[in-house]
Write a protein that holds these residues in place. Sequence first.
Motif, PDB file in Angstrom:
ATOM      1  N   ALA A   7      47.791  79.168  29.922  1.00  0.00           N
ATOM      2  CA  ALA A   7      49.198  79.573  29.948  1.00  0.00           C
ATOM      3  C   ALA A   7      49.971  78.619  30.853  1.00  0.00           C
ATOM      4  O   ALA A   7      49.381  77.780  31.542  1.00  0.00           O
ATOM      5  CB  ALA A   7      49.317  81.012  30.453  1.00  0.00           C
ATOM      6  N   GLY A   8      51.275  78.754  30.846  1.00  0.00           N
ATOM      7  CA  GLY A   8      52.120  77.993  31.762  1.00  0.00           C
ATOM      8  C   GLY A   8      52.869  78.942  32.674  1.00  0.00           C
ATOM      9  O   GLY A   8      53.318  80.003  32.228  1.00  0.00           O
ATOM     10  N   ILE A   9      52.978  78.588  33.926  1.00  0.00           N
ATOM     11  CA  ILE A   9      53.712  79.398  34.893  1.00  0.00           C
ATOM     12  C   ILE A   9      54.683  78.497  35.639  1.00  0.00           C
ATOM     13  O   ILE A   9      54.282  77.476  36.212  1.00  0.00           O
ATOM     14  CB  ILE A   9      52.762  80.077  35.909  1.00  0.00           C
ATOM     15  N   ILE A  10      55.955  78.863  35.614  1.00  0.00           N
ATOM     16  CA  ILE A  10      56.978  78.152  36.378  1.00  0.00           C
ATOM     17  C   ILE A  10      57.464  79.091  37.474  1.00  0.00           C
ATOM     18  O   ILE A  10      57.942  80.190  37.195  1.00  0.00           O
ATOM     19  CB  ILE A  10      58.153  77.725  35.484  1.00  0.00           C
ATOM     20  N   LEU A  11      57.304  78.675  38.719  1.00  0.00           N
ATOM     21  CA  LEU A  11      57.727  79.488  39.864  1.00  0.00           C
ATOM     22  C   LEU A  11      59.193  79.206  40.148  1.00  0.00           C
ATOM     23  O   LEU A  11      59.557  78.108  40.554  1.00  0.00           O
ATOM     24  CB  LEU A  11      56.858  79.171  41.078  1.00  0.00           C
ATOM     25  N   ALA A  12      60.047  80.216  39.915  1.00  0.00           N
ATOM     26  CA  ALA A  12      61.496  80.001  39.984  1.00  0.00           C
ATOM     27  C   ALA A  12      62.203  80.994  40.897  1.00  0.00           C
ATOM     28  O   ALA A  12      63.416  81.142  40.820  1.00  0.00           O
ATOM     29  CB  ALA A  12      62.093  80.089  38.577  1.00  0.00           C
ATOM     30  N   GLY A  30      71.227  66.549  31.072  1.00  0.00           N
ATOM     31  CA  GLY A  30      71.753  67.333  29.966  1.00  0.00           C
ATOM     32  C   GLY A  30      71.119  68.678  29.715  1.00  0.00           C
ATOM     33  O   GLY A  30      71.469  69.358  28.748  1.00  0.00           O
ATOM     34  N   ALA A  31      70.209  69.094  30.572  1.00  0.00           N
ATOM     35  CA  ALA A  31      69.580  70.408  30.440  1.00  0.00           C
ATOM     36  C   ALA A  31      69.326  70.963  31.830  1.00  0.00           C
ATOM     37  O   ALA A  31      69.288  70.213  32.811  1.00  0.00           O
ATOM     38  CB  ALA A  31      68.262  70.309  29.674  1.00  0.00           C
ATOM     39  N   THR A  32      69.178  72.280  31.919  1.00  0.00           N
ATOM     40  CA  THR A  32      68.814  72.826  33.220  1.00  0.00           C
ATOM     41  C   THR A  32      67.404  72.369  33.571  1.00  0.00           C
ATOM     42  O   THR A  32      66.589  72.062  32.690  1.00  0.00           O
ATOM     43  CB  THR A  32      68.858  74.362  33.225  1.00  0.00           C
ATOM     44  N   MET A  33      67.112  72.334  34.860  1.00  0.00           N
ATOM     45  CA  MET A  33      65.771  71.925  35.272  1.00  0.00           C
ATOM     46  C   MET A  33      64.724  72.865  34.689  1.00  0.00           C
ATOM     47  O   MET A  33      63.654  72.429  34.258  1.00  0.00           O
ATOM     48  CB  MET A  33      65.679  71.851  36.790  1.00  0.00           C
ATOM     49  N   LEU A  34      65.045  74.166  34.659  1.00  0.00           N
ATOM     50  CA  LEU A  34      64.092  75.115  34.087  1.00  0.00           C
ATOM     51  C   LEU A  34      63.825  74.803  32.619  1.00  0.00           C
ATOM     52  O   LEU A  34      62.669  74.777  32.179  1.00  0.00           O
ATOM     53  CB  LEU A  34      64.615  76.542  34.235  1.00  0.00           C
ATOM     54  N   THR A  35      64.869  74.546  31.848  1.00  0.00           N
ATOM     55  CA  THR A  35      64.704  74.244  30.429  1.00  0.00           C
ATOM     56  C   THR A  35      63.897  72.969  30.226  1.00  0.00           C
ATOM     57  O   THR A  35      63.011  72.899  29.359  1.00  0.00           O
ATOM     58  CB  THR A  35      66.076  74.101  29.750  1.00  0.00           C
ATOM     59  N   ARG A  36      64.193  71.959  31.024  1.00  0.00           N
ATOM     60  CA  ARG A  36      63.476  70.675  30.901  1.00  0.00           C
ATOM     61  C   ARG A  36      61.991  70.848  31.197  1.00  0.00           C
ATOM     62  O   ARG A  36      61.136  70.359  30.453  1.00  0.00           O
ATOM     63  CB  ARG A  36      64.099  69.659  31.869  1.00  0.00           C
ATOM     64  N   ILE A  37      61.699  71.550  32.285  1.00  0.00           N
ATOM     65  CA  ILE A  37      60.304  71.745  32.667  1.00  0.00           C
ATOM     66  C   ILE A  37      59.579  72.600  31.636  1.00  0.00           C
ATOM     67  O   ILE A  37      58.450  72.301  31.231  1.00  0.00           O
ATOM     68  CB  ILE A  37      60.227  72.363  34.076  1.00  0.00           C
ATOM     69  N   PRO A 107      61.392  68.063  38.002  1.00  0.00           N
ATOM     70  CA  PRO A 107      61.891  67.690  36.678  1.00  0.00           C
ATOM     71  C   PRO A 107      61.169  66.523  36.021  1.00  0.00           C
ATOM     72  O   PRO A 107      61.408  66.249  34.843  1.00  0.00           O
ATOM     73  CB  PRO A 107      63.356  67.325  36.945  1.00  0.00           C
ATOM     74  N   LEU A 108      60.293  65.838  36.740  1.00  0.00           N
ATOM     75  CA  LEU A 108      59.635  64.668  36.165  1.00  0.00           C
ATOM     76  C   LEU A 108      58.216  64.943  35.690  1.00  0.00           C
ATOM     77  O   LEU A 108      57.492  64.006  35.329  1.00  0.00           O
ATOM     78  CB  LEU A 108      59.619  63.517  37.176  1.00  0.00           C
TER      79      LEU A 108
END
Length: 200
Positions: A7-12, A30-37, A107-108
């Motif tokens: 799975a993927g987990i993004i800590l926000a 051009g995108a939010t950092m959350l969307t990009r990640i 973001p990278l």
Amino acid sequence: MSQNTVAGIILAGGRSRRMGQDKAALDFEGATMLTRIAATVSQRCAPVLVAAPETSQAYRELSKESDLEWVTDEKEGSGPLGGLVAALRAAAEVGADAAFVCATDMPLIEVGLIDELVAGLTDSTDAVIARDAQRDHPMAGVYRTSAVGALEALVDAGELRMGAAIDAIHTRRVTVTDENWLTNVDAPEDLHRLRATGVS
């Protein structure tokens, strides 16, 4: 390990004090950092879970506009470790053996980071975390869902440090091939520097 079990987990859920505004909602190319990640993580991981309490700015601003799965039941005041515990439990419930974990201010990241960390996971390893020339990056790692009990015990004891978490379980460090993947954006000057250098 078969990657379809990851799975993927993004800590926000952070308060973004140094940035002065929610980092998950920041525009980056051009995108939010959350969307990009999330777009990157979703190439290797399913489902992609976003850990953030309902009181967080990220949840208030982005949850209704996102088709991501949000995990909001972390223990109040438990920081990123509490978010990790809650999201690992959610990942285990959908059958994931492990989860790639990252922060919402990276973001990278690229799929190469996920691939290198997953490749380092062995049967005897609870977590594989990224390392660069300077330090460990516990918020860029792959964690087995079976380790959630040990991590939850730390949270229940009042421990908030991710460093303590990786010391409490069997953790392997992997020096990644591209340190740019681990770039995080903590303050406005970090974001300006990233945009100025054009690293992407």
